[in-house]
Motif scaffolding. Structure first.
Motif, PDB file in Angstrom:
ATOM      1  N   GLU A  37       6.385  17.955 100.759  1.00 49.06           N
ATOM      2  CA  GLU A  37       7.625  18.573 101.241  1.00 49.06           C
ATOM      3  C   GLU A  37       8.802  17.967 100.490  1.00 49.06           C
ATOM      4  O   GLU A  37       8.929  16.744 100.398  1.00 49.06           O
ATOM      5  N   ALA A  38       9.645  18.817  99.970  1.00 49.85           N
ATOM      6  CA  ALA A  38      10.841  18.328  99.291  1.00 49.85           C
ATOM      7  C   ALA A  38      11.747  17.623 100.290  1.00 49.85           C
ATOM      8  O   ALA A  38      11.729  17.933 101.484  1.00 49.85           O
ATOM      9  N   PRO A  39      12.529  16.656  99.832  1.00 56.84           N
ATOM     10  CA  PRO A  39      13.456  15.989 100.748  1.00 56.84           C
ATOM     11  C   PRO A  39      14.382  17.011 101.397  1.00 56.84           C
ATOM     12  O   PRO A  39      14.747  18.017 100.781  1.00 56.84           O
ATOM     13  N   PRO A  40      14.735  16.810 102.651  1.00 56.11           N
ATOM     14  CA  PRO A  40      15.638  17.759 103.295  1.00 56.11           C
ATOM     15  C   PRO A  40      16.963  17.843 102.555  1.00 56.11           C
ATOM     16  O   PRO A  40      17.427  16.857 101.983  1.00 56.11           O
ATOM     17  N   GLN A  41      17.525  19.030 102.564  1.00 57.67           N
ATOM     18  CA  GLN A  41      18.792  19.214 101.873  1.00 57.67           C
ATOM     19  C   GLN A  41      19.867  18.343 102.517  1.00 57.67           C
ATOM     20  O   GLN A  41      19.995  18.286 103.736  1.00 57.67           O
ATOM     21  N   VAL A  42      20.601  17.659 101.691  1.00 56.49           N
ATOM     22  CA  VAL A  42      21.664  16.776 102.172  1.00 56.49           C
ATOM     23  C   VAL A  42      23.000  17.465 101.932  1.00 56.49           C
ATOM     24  O   VAL A  42      23.388  17.723 100.792  1.00 56.49           O
ATOM     25  N   TRP A  43      23.706  17.763 103.003  1.00 56.30           N
ATOM     26  CA  TRP A  43      25.017  18.376 102.887  1.00 56.30           C
ATOM     27  C   TRP A  43      26.049  17.292 102.629  1.00 56.30           C
ATOM     28  O   TRP A  43      25.958  16.204 103.195  1.00 56.30           O
ATOM     29  N   ASP A 108      32.405  16.502  97.107  1.00 55.38           N
ATOM     30  CA  ASP A 108      31.106  15.826  97.094  1.00 55.38           C
ATOM     31  C   ASP A 108      30.893  14.883  98.265  1.00 55.38           C
ATOM     32  O   ASP A 108      29.801  14.317  98.409  1.00 55.38           O
ATOM     33  N   GLY A 138      22.181  10.778 101.683  1.00 57.31           N
ATOM     34  CA  GLY A 138      20.791  11.139 101.450  1.00 57.31           C
ATOM     35  C   GLY A 138      19.858  10.004 101.130  1.00 57.31           C
ATOM     36  O   GLY A 138      18.701  10.248 100.789  1.00 57.31           O
ATOM     37  N   GLU A 694       9.765  16.118  92.908  1.00 53.72           N
ATOM     38  CA  GLU A 694      10.038  16.914  94.104  1.00 53.72           C
ATOM     39  C   GLU A 694      10.433  16.034  95.288  1.00 53.72           C
ATOM     40  O   GLU A 694      11.133  16.487  96.195  1.00 53.72           O
ATOM     41  N   GLY A 697      15.049  11.586  95.981  1.00 50.48           N
ATOM     42  CA  GLY A 697      16.311  11.826  96.667  1.00 50.48           C
ATOM     43  C   GLY A 697      17.471  11.281  95.879  1.00 50.48           C
ATOM     44  O   GLY A 697      17.318  10.725  94.791  1.00 50.48           O
ATOM     45  N   PRO A 698      18.713  11.394  96.443  1.00 51.59           N
ATOM     46  CA  PRO A 698      19.913  10.982  95.719  1.00 51.59           C
ATOM     47  C   PRO A 698      19.921   9.511  95.348  1.00 51.59           C
ATOM     48  O   PRO A 698      20.516   9.119  94.358  1.00 51.59           O
TER      49      PRO A 698
END
Length: 705
Positions: A37-43, A108, A138, A694, A697-698
């Motif tokens: 699973e890709a890391p969850p999207q970080v807003w 950002d 993230g 994949e 993360g950041p």
């Protein structure tokens, strides 16, 4: 899947072109089909508090902030120090500027902290602040460095090349914020003092003065009351010292009482000569606000004044809505509404005490000037009443923290379950039942909890102190709140001594040793363990022998004392076997196998791991299976058994993928990547690199753990 005694996955070699090779076809295919699973999207974080209505257009100050924001874009870091009296509107100025002028410059990320919330006896937990900000960008808590220097470096790295706004409220000294500087962007600090050291660093000073009469009357003109202009408005502005906080409090009070006008508000405020009359500005501010708060409170109903005094007696800076309910205060919701309407209390939720994130907030704070005034009101309580109130607050937190802890997992605990249910404590139905809600609540409340611990320790509420400390372990461990742990556990140790609870003292010292070890201070960790060992003779609980031996083994292993580590893990395994704790047997077998591996006894390590894997499968201890399989792969790799190591690591990656254990997938893929490069298997190496990309993360860098 593999898993026999000879090594997990040892029978998955492949024959290609007449020769035996590992992984050139099958292993790469298994990695390509891995459920990753890709890391969850970080807003991008947007953490600044929302602006309040009734803001007066401070044209000069807003223009200065906009110019600084423009200058910061693409030019490294700019710092501005916004200074002014308490209640003059520094935070609201920034909030409104970000909403209307500055937000577009910093797409950002916009992060915020009020240092009043993280200041402990004058010191600020800067590492904790950075940990929260890194998480917002993230970087999971478990992937962050433990110390301040490492987190500051990582924060600068993560924010370099980004347009980031950092806002730090209530700064007292320049060193409090130097480590909070981003790699690029704008740092805005608010303070009641000038902070000349930051000016020496190149910071720009922006002074926010009280509103002049014209601007302040502009606020009054927006009130739906009679006589919003003229002599009464001017006199009200003068008596409020031009402070927006004072004016808002009076204005909301009037709006709730349509039968009154500005003349009534003026009469309620005694003549004042403070800031406008030549006195010291800070003293004048206090005088103004005290008079405004006194005037507003005199008109409040009894239940609102009772809540106000109660809040003034609280040790912390914020409070959950459940607390005054559990304390038995009358009409809490109505009283909170009165205080919020008058801007004496603001919401800082959602508080995650059972409400959905988009639901109504359940945590609140008083403005620091209001809190100081409320503390003065609370100081009039008789000594016995004040002690009873602290007992009530301490009992609330002891039980609420225990509920939050128990929602996180079924670990070993000395204390009994809480006597009161969550509903009896004032929480909503289903509080802490959602994913992560328990630990999120502990994290949000940790400043208050530490303040309660200090106050309870001073008052001799020792039983509650050690119980609260025990319940905080998942917060300290999972969120790496090491500074909080170093403060809390000495209080817990002292409390356990007062209560004549050697079992509790052992637990406290073990948890404190874990914090020291996480920060790299292995000698201090060993000292705590040595202090706890003689206490084992005073308790018959084998679990305590086991946990002390386990931590001792971890410290010894980190110090390179493998023989000592083996002895300690052997003792921990024996303690868990004596109790019949099957999960404990699996865990301590894993730890012992790691120590045996470090000593070079690969055959014994494989034997221990094979037995532990069998027990884990038999008992359904699914989370341990990928860990055991991965360690088996490392043992094979150390022994030069590359094919077996690849097969076991592939199994571990698949097992972790089935259970969504991202960190273990990452570890298995990184081991496989190294093995593939070592053996020249480019197909497997490319597959591992794709899957690692994949997962990245950041805060990750290629090749990092």
């Amino acid at each position: 899947m593999g898993g026999d005694d000879a090594g997990v996955g040892a029978g998955v070699w492949n024959s290609v072109s007449g020769g035996t090779v590992f992984g050139a076809v099958v292993q790469a295919q298994r990695i390509d089909s891995l459920n990753v699973e890709a890391p969850p999207q970080v807003w991008p974080p947007r953490q600044l508090p929302p602006p309040l209505p009734g803001f007066v257009n401070r044209t000069k100050e807003r223009r200065t902030l906009r110019e600084l924001a423009e200058a910061a874009v693409g030019q490294g870091v700019r710092t501005v120090v916004v200074t002014g009296l308490g209640g003059v509107g520094k935070t609201q100025l920034i909030a409104h500027c970000v909403r209307s002028d500055l937000g577009a410059f910093f797409p950002d990320g916009q992060v915020y902290v009020d240092l009043a919330d993280v200041r402990r006896d004058g010191a600020v937990d800067v590492a904790g602040v950075l940990g929260d900000w890194l998480h917002a960008f993230g970087v999971p808590y478990g992937h962050q460095p433990a110390g301040l220097g490492g987190r500051a470096d990582l924060f600068r790295t993560v924010t370099t090349g980004k347009r980031v706004l950092v806002v730090v409220d209530n700064v007292r000294q320049a060193p409090e914020i130097r480590a909070l500087t981003p790699g690029d962007g704008l740092l805005v600090a608010t303070s009641r003092t000038m902070l000349p050291a930051l000016r020496m660093d190149g910071a720009v000073q922006l002074v926010v003065d009280p509103l002049d009469e014209r601007e302040a009357i502009g606020i009054v003109r927006g009130w739906p009351v009679a006589q919003s202009e003229g002599p009464a408005a001017a006199e009200l502005v003068r008596r409020c010292g031009g402070l927006p906080l004072a004016l808002r409090a009076v204005g909301e009070w009037l709006v709730e009482r349509p039968q009154l006008g500005l003349d009534d508000a003026v009469r309620s405020l005694a003549p004042f000569g403070g800031a406008a009359g030549g006195g010291r500005a800070d003293e004048g501010t206090v005088d103004v606000m005290e008079q405004v708060f006194d005037s507003v409170l005199r008109q409040m109903p009894d239940h609102t004044r009772a809540l106000y005094r109660f809040l003034g007696a609280l040790p912390g800076t914020t409070f959950p809505a459940a607390l005054p309910r559990a304390a038995g205060l009358p009409r809490v919701d109505a009283a909170l509404g009165d205080l919020m309407t008058s801007h004496l209390v603001v919401a800082v939720g959602p508080g995650r005490d059972g409400a959905a994130p988009a639901g109504p907030p359940h945590r609140f704070r008083m403005h620091d000037l209001a809190r100081a005034h409320a503390a003065t009101e609370a100081a009039t309580l008789p000594e016995e009443a004040a002690r009873s109130l602290l007992r009530t607050v301490t009992d609330f937190y002891a039980e609420a923290v225990a509920h939050a802890d128990r929602s996180i997992g079924g670990r070993f605990r000395l204390q009994d379950p809480p006597a009161r249910s969550l509903s009896e404590l004032g929480f909503a139905e289903g509080a802490f039942s959602g994913d992560g809600q328990g630990i999120d609540w502990l994290d949000a409340e940790r400043g208050n909890i530490l303040a309660v611990l200090r106050a309870a320790a001073r008052e001799g509420l020792h039983d509650a102190v050690w119980r609260i400390c025990e319940s905080l372990w998942p917060l300290f461990h999972e969120r790496a709140r090491h500074a909080d742990s170093l403060e809390a556990h000495p209080l817990g140790i002292e409390a356990a001594r007062w209560e004549n609870r050697p079992d509790a003292e052992i637990r406290m010292r073990n948890q404190l040793a874990r914090a020291h070890a996480a920060l790299g201070d292995l000698d201090r960790a060993a000292e705590e363990l040595r202090a706890g060992e003689p206490l084992l003779a005073l308790t018959e609980d084998a679990r305590l022998r086991g946990i002390l031996a386990e931590t001792g083994g971890l410290v010894a292993l980190a110090q390179g004392r493998t023989a000592d580590a083996r002895d300690r893990f052997t003792a921990a395994l024996a303690a868990n076997t004596e109790r019949g704790d099957q999960h404990g047997i699996v865990v301590q077998s894993y730890q012992l196998a790691d120590a045996v591996r470090a000593s070079g006894d690969h055959a014994e390590a494989r034997r221990l791991l094979a037995a532990a894997l069998g027990l884990a499968r038999e008992t359904g201890d699914l989370a341990m299976i990928p860990k055991l399989t991965l360690l088996t792969a490392r043992v094979h790799a150390d022994a030069g058994e590359v094919a077996e190591a690849v097969a076991a690591a592939t199994d571990a990656a698949e097992q972790a993928g089935e259970r969504g254990l991202t960190s273990k997938i990452r570890e298995a893929l990184e081991l496989l990547l190294g093995l593939a490069r070592r053996s020249g298997d480019t197909a497997l190496a490319e597959s591992c690199e794709r899957r690692l990309a994949e997962l990245r993360g950041p805060g990750d860098r290629p090749g990092g753990a």
